[in-house]
Write a protein that holds these residues in place. Structure first.
Motif, PDB file in Angstrom:
ATOM      1  N   ASN A 193       0.813  -1.218   0.000  1.00  0.00           N
ATOM      2  CA  ASN A 193       0.000   0.000   0.000  1.00  0.00           C
ATOM      3  C   ASN A 193       0.849   1.272   0.000  1.00  0.00           C
ATOM      4  O   ASN A 193       0.434   2.297  -0.533  1.00  0.00           O
ATOM      5  N   TYR A 194       2.073   1.191   0.542  1.00  0.00           N
ATOM      6  CA  TYR A 194       2.943   2.381   0.529  1.00  0.00           C
ATOM      7  C   TYR A 194       3.413   2.697  -0.889  1.00  0.00           C
ATOM      8  O   TYR A 194       3.449   3.859  -1.295  1.00  0.00           O
ATOM      9  N   HIS A 195       3.779   1.641  -1.653  1.00  0.00           N
ATOM     10  CA  HIS A 195       4.155   1.861  -3.061  1.00  0.00           C
ATOM     11  C   HIS A 195       2.974   2.469  -3.824  1.00  0.00           C
ATOM     12  O   HIS A 195       3.148   3.403  -4.616  1.00  0.00           O
ATOM     13  N   ILE A 196       1.796   1.919  -3.565  1.00  0.00           N
ATOM     14  CA  ILE A 196       0.605   2.370  -4.296  1.00  0.00           C
ATOM     15  C   ILE A 196       0.345   3.851  -4.032  1.00  0.00           C
ATOM     16  O   ILE A 196       0.065   4.626  -4.944  1.00  0.00           O
ATOM     17  N   ASP A 197       0.506   4.262  -2.777  1.00  0.00           N
ATOM     18  CA  ASP A 197       0.301   5.652  -2.389  1.00  0.00           C
ATOM     19  C   ASP A 197       1.408   6.531  -2.995  1.00  0.00           C
ATOM     20  O   ASP A 197       1.137   7.539  -3.651  1.00  0.00           O
ATOM     21  N   ALA A 198       2.662   6.110  -2.811  1.00  0.00           N
ATOM     22  CA  ALA A 198       3.798   6.932  -3.272  1.00  0.00           C
ATOM     23  C   ALA A 198       3.818   7.072  -4.794  1.00  0.00           C
ATOM     24  O   ALA A 198       4.152   8.127  -5.318  1.00  0.00           O
ATOM     25  N   LEU A 199       3.448   6.005  -5.493  1.00  0.00           N
ATOM     26  CA  LEU A 199       3.441   6.053  -6.960  1.00  0.00           C
ATOM     27  C   LEU A 199       2.153   6.671  -7.508  1.00  0.00           C
ATOM     28  O   LEU A 199       2.020   6.862  -8.710  1.00  0.00           O
TER      29      LEU A 199
END
Ligand code: TMP
Ligand code: ASP
Length: 236
Positions: A134-140
Motif C-alpha cells: 500500500n505504501y508503493h501504491i500511495d507513493a506512486l
C-alpha cells in the motif's frame, strides 16, 4: 451496439469503443499465455467460456451489491461493459497457498492459510507485474488510500461471495486475481474478468485442477477443465 474502434488488445481480450462514449465492448480470445507472455498457446473455446463464466459471476456479485463494469452479454465472445480507466494494480486474493506464494514463502501448495491474504502487483508487463504494497501504491499515485480501502473491502467481500457460491458446486476457490477501474464520475468498480484464466479452481472432492494451471504446467485436459467449470456454473 456495435464495435467502432479497437482501443486495446491484451493477451486474452480486445476492447472496442461503441456509439455510446460511456460503453465499451470486450471481445474474448482463445489465446493463452503464461509467465508474462513467455509461454504461448491456444485453448480452443476458452474465449467463449471465459466470457460466459465472467458474466455469470459478475451478475452474482452485482446482485450482492458489488459494483461491476458488466452491462450486457452481446454474443458468445462479446460483452458490453462500462467504460473505465483500469487502476494499474492486480489484486490477488489467496485462501490456500499455491503458485507464486508457495514458491516465495516456501509454503507447500494446498496449505490452508489461517487468514485470507491480499496481495497487490503493479500492472506492468515490461516489469513482470512486480509485487507492491500500500505504501508503493500511495507513493506512486496508483490509487488514493481511500480508493485502495474500497478495493480491499470489495476484494474480501467478493472472496466471501465466490467461495460460498462455488462451495455448493464442489469447487474450492484457492486464489484469484481482480482488477478494478474508475468510471468517468470517479467511482471504483470491478472490471476485467473472473474466469479459469484468473482463478485457481480445485475440485473439492478429487483436488483436480480446473483452471489455467493445466496450461501453465502442461498437465493436459485444459479444454475439458474449462468446459467442466462452465457446466458446473451455468449447467451447460
Ligand atoms: P500466482 O500464484 O501465479 O501469483 O497467481 C495467483 C492468482 O492470480 C492465480 O489464481 C492466477 C492469477 N493470475 C492472473 O490472473 N494473472 C497473472 O498474470 C498471474 C501471474 C496470476
Ligand atoms: N497473464 C499471465 C501472462 O502474462 C499468465 C498467467 O496467468 O500466469 O502470460
Amino acid at each position: 451496439m456495435t464495435k467502432i474502434v479497437q482501443i486495446y488488445e491484451g493477451k486474452a481480450k480486445k476492447v472496442y469503443t461503441t456509439e455510446n462514449p460511456e460503453l465499451y465492448i470486450v471481445d474474448y480470445k482463445d489465446d493463452a499465455t503464461a509467465f508474462n507472455g513467455e509461454k504461448k498457446g491456444t485453448i480452443l473455446g476458452k474465449g467463449v467460456i471465459n466470457n460466459r463464466v465472467t458474466n455469470h459471476l459478475m451478475k452474482l456479485l452485482e446482485k450482492n451489491y458489488i459494483p461491476t463494469h458488466f452491462v450486457e452479454e452481446l454474443s458468445e465472445r462479446e460483452t458490453l461493459v462500462k467504460k473505465v480507466t483500469i487502476i494499474p494494480i492486480e489484486v490477488i486474493v489467496r485462501n490456500i497457498a499455491a503458485g507464486s506464494l508457495s514458491k516465495r514463502l516456501g509454503i507447500p501448495e494446498g496449505t490452508k492459510l489461517s487468514k485470507t491474504i491480499l496481495e497487490y502487483c503493479y500492472k506492468d508487463d515490461a516489469l513482470g507485474d512486480p509485487i507492491i504494497n500500500n505504501y508503493h501504491i500511495d507513493a506512486l499515485g496508483l490509487a488514493t488510500p481511500e480508493e485502495l480501502a474500497i478495493i480491499a473491502k470489495y476484494s474480501f467481500e467478493i472472496n466471501e461471495l465466490l467461495q460460498n457460491y462455488l462451495k455448493d458446486l464442489y469447487i474450492e476457490l484457492i486464489d484469484f486475481k481482480l482488477e478494478f477501474g474508475k468510471t468517468t464520475d470517479g467511482k471504483v468498480i470491478l472490471a476485467d474478468e473472473i474466469s479459469p484464466d484468473t482463478c485457481r479452481f480445485w475440485d473439492s472432492t478429487t483436488g483436480e485442477k480446473l483452471d489455467k494451471d493445466r496450461f501453465r504446467r502442461d498437465l493436459g485436459g485444459i479444454e475439458d477443465a474449462y468446459k467442466e467449470i462452465l457446466k458446473r456454473l451455468l449447467g451447460e
